[in-house]
Design an enzyme around this catalytic site. Sequence first.
Site, PDB file in Angstrom:
ATOM      1  N   ASP A  67       0.821  -1.245   0.088  1.00  0.00           N
ATOM      2  CA  ASP A  67       0.090   0.211  -0.070  1.00  0.00           C
ATOM      3  C   ASP A  67       0.870   1.193   0.059  1.00  0.00           C
ATOM      4  O   ASP A  67       2.057   1.152   0.080  1.00  0.00           O
ATOM      5  CB  ASP A  67      -0.975   0.031   1.207  1.00  0.00           C
ATOM      6  CG  ASP A  67      -0.403  -0.603   2.391  1.00  0.00           C
ATOM      7  OD1 ASP A  67       0.890  -0.593   2.696  1.00  0.00           O
ATOM      8  OD2 ASP A  67      -1.180  -0.891   3.493  1.00  0.00           O
ATOM      9  N   ASN A 136      -7.579  -3.434  14.125  1.00  0.00           N
ATOM     10  CA  ASN A 136      -9.278  -3.764  13.798  1.00  0.00           C
ATOM     11  C   ASN A 136      -9.406  -5.094  12.885  1.00  0.00           C
ATOM     12  O   ASN A 136     -10.015  -5.277  12.191  1.00  0.00           O
ATOM     13  CB  ASN A 136     -10.016  -2.766  13.224  1.00  0.00           C
ATOM     14  CG  ASN A 136      -9.082  -2.054  12.116  1.00  0.00           C
ATOM     15  OD1 ASN A 136      -8.209  -2.613  11.633  1.00  0.00           O
ATOM     16  ND2 ASN A 136      -9.813  -1.083  11.632  1.00  0.00           N
ATOM     17  N   HIS A 138      -7.246  -4.998  10.098  1.00  0.00           N
ATOM     18  CA  HIS A 138      -6.961  -4.577   8.739  1.00  0.00           C
ATOM     19  C   HIS A 138      -5.616  -5.228   8.105  1.00  0.00           C
ATOM     20  O   HIS A 138      -4.768  -5.396   9.012  1.00  0.00           O
ATOM     21  CB  HIS A 138      -6.954  -3.185   8.493  1.00  0.00           C
ATOM     22  CG  HIS A 138      -6.059  -2.196   9.184  1.00  0.00           C
ATOM     23  ND1 HIS A 138      -6.229  -1.178   9.784  1.00  0.00           N
ATOM     24  CD2 HIS A 138      -4.546  -2.281   8.809  1.00  0.00           C
ATOM     25  CE1 HIS A 138      -5.099  -0.676  10.176  1.00  0.00           C
ATOM     26  NE2 HIS A 138      -4.046  -1.331   9.653  1.00  0.00           N
ATOM     27  N   GLU A 143     -10.028  -2.190   5.392  1.00  0.00           N
ATOM     28  CA  GLU A 143     -10.432  -2.040   6.646  1.00  0.00           C
ATOM     29  C   GLU A 143     -11.762  -2.913   6.903  1.00  0.00           C
ATOM     30  O   GLU A 143     -12.265  -3.445   5.750  1.00  0.00           O
ATOM     31  CB  GLU A 143     -10.744  -0.540   6.780  1.00  0.00           C
ATOM     32  CG  GLU A 143      -9.848   0.677   6.537  1.00  0.00           C
ATOM     33  CD  GLU A 143      -8.893   0.836   7.745  1.00  0.00           C
ATOM     34  OE1 GLU A 143      -9.111  -0.137   8.724  1.00  0.00           O
ATOM     35  OE2 GLU A 143      -8.087   1.777   7.907  1.00  0.00           O
TER      36      GLU A 143
HETATM   37  C1  F6R Z   1       1.323  -1.275   6.109  1.00  0.00           C
HETATM   38  C2  F6R Z   1       0.160  -2.281   6.335  1.00  0.00           C
HETATM   39  C3  F6R Z   1      -0.645  -2.141   7.561  1.00  0.00           C
HETATM   40  C4  F6R Z   1       0.025  -2.205   8.627  1.00  0.00           C
HETATM   41  C5  F6R Z   1      -0.930  -2.239   9.964  1.00  0.00           C
HETATM   42  C6  F6R Z   1      -0.034  -2.838  11.170  1.00  0.00           C
HETATM   43  O1  F6R Z   1       1.970  -1.727   4.909  1.00  0.00           O
HETATM   44  O2  F6R Z   1      -0.015  -3.014   5.392  1.00  0.00           O
HETATM   45  O3  F6R Z   1      -1.823  -3.032   7.434  1.00  0.00           O
HETATM   46  O4  F6R Z   1       0.439  -3.677   8.732  1.00  0.00           O
HETATM   47  O5  F6R Z   1      -1.449  -1.436  10.065  1.00  0.00           O
HETATM   48  O6  F6R Z   1       0.786  -1.773  11.554  1.00  0.00           O
HETATM   49  P1  F6R Z   1       1.797  -1.597  12.603  1.00  0.00           P
HETATM   50  O7  F6R Z   1       2.902  -2.695  12.247  1.00  0.00           O
HETATM   51  O8  F6R Z   1       2.373  -0.560  12.719  1.00  0.00           O
HETATM   52  O9  F6R Z   1       1.284  -2.327  14.125  1.00  0.00           O
END
Ligand code: F6R
Length: 245
Positions: A67, A136, A138, A143
């Site tokens: 992303d 959540n 994701h 989401e």
């Molecule tokens: C980032 C991504 C997000 C993160 C998620 C967890 O490329 O795809 O889905 O993996 O927000 O973020 P952290 O690792 O900061 O807890």
Amino acid sequence: MRVYAVKDYREMSRKAANILSAQIISKPDSVLGLATGSTPIGTYEQLVEWYEKGDLDFSEVRTVNLDEYKGLDKENKQSYYYFMHRHLFDRVNIPQEQTHLPDGTNAEAEKECRRYEELMESLGGIDIQLLGMGHNGHIGFNEPAEAFAKETHCVDLQESTIQANKRFFESAKEVPRQAYTMGIGTILRAVRILVIVSGEDKADIVKKAFWGPITPQVPASILQLHPDVILVADEAALSKVTEKL
Ligand code: F6R
């Protein structure tokens, strides 16, 4: 699903780096699907260390990231482009033209999403996709929703994600409101999926996502249907799981 229960963040990072290294060694021109966020930083650090020791060669590796924020250019320190260069690409011998992310500066969402899907197809698909997971459930910027998104698409970020990500920006106002992300279908097409999770704050969602019902309200739960998923999680993240591992 194979679960590796490890002690802490450091062990999670080493195990994940081991799995990615094995992939690169057995197929030097592997297509790696990569993630940003705080969870994979230690994994990238470990890969860089092994590269510096001469144990890993990235010269043929191709990468595609999950992303990117829409509206941030490459020089923006909060862009995922910047993150990937800082933590991995600029520190190993991967040719820049073999690294790919959605282009956050392309305002034409439909075109950009199509370009990214076609690019992944032209690379022959993803061999292994590294994933972190949001509180959540994701994955990427997919989401909780009424349905699973199939392909790369442009999303409006949820307030909870904006709040979670504002720690990286001066204020919540600066956090972009939209992002490009691989869809759930895109992620599921990866041959192998490697999920890494650390910390007690993820314990509830780990239990829901991997041991609860499969629902688009918990996007990561769909991974239960993928034939080759590896979950590397530390004790704290697995602390609410009652099933035998
Ligand atoms: C980032 C991504 C997000 C993160 C998620 C967890 O490329 O795809 O889905 O993996 O927000 O973020 P952290 O690792 O900061 O807890």
